[in-house]
Design a protein around this motif. Structure first.
Motif, mmCIF file in Angstrom:
data_model
loop_
_atom_site.group_PDB
_atom_site.id
_atom_site.type_symbol
_atom_site.label_atom_id
_atom_site.label_comp_id
_atom_site.label_asym_id
_atom_site.label_seq_id
_atom_site.Cartn_x
_atom_site.Cartn_y
_atom_site.Cartn_z
ATOM 1 N N ARG A 167 -16.077 14.236 -22.008
ATOM 2 C CA ARG A 167 -16.342 13.553 -23.270
ATOM 3 C C ARG A 167 -16.292 14.551 -24.435
ATOM 4 N N ASN A 168 -15.683 14.127 -25.534
ATOM 5 C CA ASN A 168 -15.642 14.908 -26.786
ATOM 6 C C ASN A 168 -14.981 16.277 -26.619
ATOM 7 N N VAL A 169 -13.867 16.311 -25.903
ATOM 8 C CA VAL A 169 -13.116 17.561 -25.706
ATOM 9 C C VAL A 169 -12.284 17.835 -26.954
ATOM 10 N N ASN A 170 -12.391 19.066 -27.490
ATOM 11 C CA ASN A 170 -11.616 19.372 -28.696
ATOM 12 C C ASN A 170 -10.131 19.531 -28.354
ATOM 13 N N ASP A 171 -9.302 19.526 -29.361
ATOM 14 C CA ASP A 171 -7.847 19.543 -29.162
ATOM 15 C C ASP A 171 -7.357 20.797 -28.448
ATOM 16 N N ASP A 172 -7.951 21.955 -28.744
ATOM 17 C CA ASP A 172 -7.507 23.198 -28.103
ATOM 18 C C ASP A 172 -7.758 23.156 -26.596
ATOM 19 N N ILE A 173 -8.931 22.687 -26.203
ATOM 20 C CA ILE A 173 -9.256 22.623 -24.781
ATOM 21 C C ILE A 173 -8.449 21.519 -24.109
ATOM 22 N N LYS A 174 -8.263 20.414 -24.795
ATOM 23 C CA LYS A 174 -7.440 19.345 -24.223
ATOM 24 C C LYS A 174 -6.012 19.847 -23.988
ATOM 25 N N ASN A 175 -5.541 20.716 -24.861
ATOM 26 C CA ASN A 175 -4.211 21.300 -24.708
ATOM 27 C C ASN A 175 -4.137 22.160 -23.442
ATOM 28 N N VAL A 176 -5.220 22.863 -23.101
ATOM 29 C CA VAL A 176 -5.271 23.647 -21.860
ATOM 30 C C VAL A 176 -5.121 22.706 -20.661
ATOM 31 N N PHE A 177 -5.772 21.555 -20.731
ATOM 32 C CA PHE A 177 -5.656 20.574 -19.647
ATOM 33 C C PHE A 177 -4.224 20.043 -19.546
ATOM 34 N N GLU A 208 -23.624 19.403 -4.607
ATOM 35 C CA GLU A 208 -23.968 19.241 -3.192
ATOM 36 C C GLU A 208 -24.460 17.839 -2.871
ATOM 37 N N ALA A 209 -24.916 17.121 -3.892
ATOM 38 C CA ALA A 209 -25.487 15.791 -3.633
ATOM 39 C C ALA A 209 -25.083 14.798 -4.715
ATOM 40 N N ILE A 210 -23.783 14.666 -4.959
ATOM 41 C CA ILE A 210 -23.319 13.737 -5.991
ATOM 42 C C ILE A 210 -23.629 12.313 -5.559
ATOM 43 N N SER A 211 -24.403 11.634 -6.389
ATOM 44 C CA SER A 211 -24.751 10.248 -6.079
ATOM 45 C C SER A 211 -24.453 9.315 -7.248
ATOM 46 N N LYS A 212 -24.005 9.903 -8.370
ATOM 47 C CA LYS A 212 -23.694 9.125 -9.569
ATOM 48 C C LYS A 212 -22.385 9.631 -10.163
ATOM 49 N N ASP A 213 -21.815 8.831 -11.061
ATOM 50 C CA ASP A 213 -20.669 9.306 -11.829
ATOM 51 C C ASP A 213 -21.126 10.505 -12.666
ATOM 52 N N VAL A 214 -20.206 11.433 -12.917
ATOM 53 C CA VAL A 214 -20.523 12.648 -13.659
ATOM 54 C C VAL A 214 -19.814 12.618 -15.003
ATOM 55 N N VAL A 215 -20.553 12.944 -16.059
ATOM 56 C CA VAL A 215 -19.985 13.049 -17.402
ATOM 57 C C VAL A 215 -20.246 14.456 -17.918
ATOM 58 N N PHE A 216 -19.178 15.147 -18.296
ATOM 59 C CA PHE A 216 -19.306 16.449 -18.942
ATOM 60 C C PHE A 216 -19.216 16.227 -20.443
ATOM 61 N N GLU A 217 -20.279 16.564 -21.162
ATOM 62 C CA GLU A 217 -20.283 16.500 -22.624
ATOM 63 C C GLU A 217 -19.748 17.837 -23.125
ATOM 64 N N CYS A 218 -18.597 17.789 -23.815
ATOM 65 C CA CYS A 218 -17.890 19.009 -24.199
ATOM 66 C C CYS A 218 -17.809 19.201 -25.711
ATOM 67 N N LYS A 219 -18.641 18.505 -26.458
ATOM 68 C CA LYS A 219 -18.581 18.566 -27.917
ATOM 69 C C LYS A 219 -18.705 19.994 -28.436
ATOM 70 N N THR A 233 -24.801 11.297 -14.180
ATOM 71 C CA THR A 233 -25.304 12.655 -14.339
ATOM 72 C C THR A 233 -24.562 13.240 -15.533
ATOM 73 N N MET A 234 -25.309 13.595 -16.594
ATOM 74 C CA MET A 234 -24.723 14.141 -17.818
ATOM 75 C C MET A 234 -24.880 15.658 -17.800
ATOM 76 N N ILE A 235 -23.741 16.351 -17.881
ATOM 77 C CA ILE A 235 -23.741 17.813 -17.902
ATOM 78 C C ILE A 235 -23.173 18.248 -19.250
ATOM 79 N N LYS A 237 -24.208 27.869 -22.286
ATOM 80 C CA LYS A 237 -25.396 27.105 -21.929
ATOM 81 C C LYS A 237 -24.951 25.821 -21.223
ATOM 82 N N THR A 238 -25.615 25.526 -20.117
ATOM 83 C CA THR A 238 -25.315 24.324 -19.342
ATOM 84 C C THR A 238 -26.611 23.578 -19.100
ATOM 85 N N THR A 239 -26.628 22.301 -19.470
ATOM 86 C CA THR A 239 -27.806 21.479 -19.186
ATOM 87 C C THR A 239 -27.388 20.265 -18.373
ATOM 88 N N ILE A 240 -28.299 19.818 -17.520
ATOM 89 C CA ILE A 240 -28.045 18.673 -16.653
ATOM 90 C C ILE A 240 -29.126 17.631 -16.894
#
Length: 100
Positions: free
Chosen positions: A78-88, A37-48, A12-14, A2-5
């Motif tokens: 934001r709020n990236v868990n340790d497993d996903i942070k390890n992928v990064f 296509e029209a980024i006009s603000k900083d983008v935050v991905f909420e990954c909790k 822009t919070m995703i 699920k993805t919400t914007i």
């Protein structure tokens, strides 16, 4: 997946919920198309509630980052868990993104 914007005053919070695997990447890419296509603000991905990310998900995040930087904007994960942070870390993407 699920993805919400949400368009907030300054960002822009995703929110990403579930598994960002190859099958979900196609849908997420389409959902994010108006934002990228029209980024006009900083983008935050909420990954909790993000449980997994595949290379196709990383590619989409990198695409958003490139488009945001081209417009002088930032992308924060934001709020990236340790497993996903390890992928990064393993992929070297840890140095490309800002984390909260």
């Amino acid at each position: 997946m699920k993805t919400t914007i949400q368009e907030l005053d300054e960002k822009t919070m995703i929110t990403l919920i579930g598994s960002f695997d190859t099958a979900a990447a196609i849908e997420v890419d389409q959902t994010l198309k108006p934002v990228t296509e029209a980024i006009s603000k900083d983008v935050v991905f909420e990954c909790k509630e993000l449980e997994y990310i595949a290379s196709s998900g990383l590619r989409i995040l990198l695409d958003v980052l490139k488009k945001a930087k081209a417009k002088g904007k930032t992308v924060t994960l934001r709020n990236v868990n340790d497993d996903i942070k390890n992928v990064f870390k393993i992929t070297g993407f840890i140095n490309l993104f800002e984390f909260e």
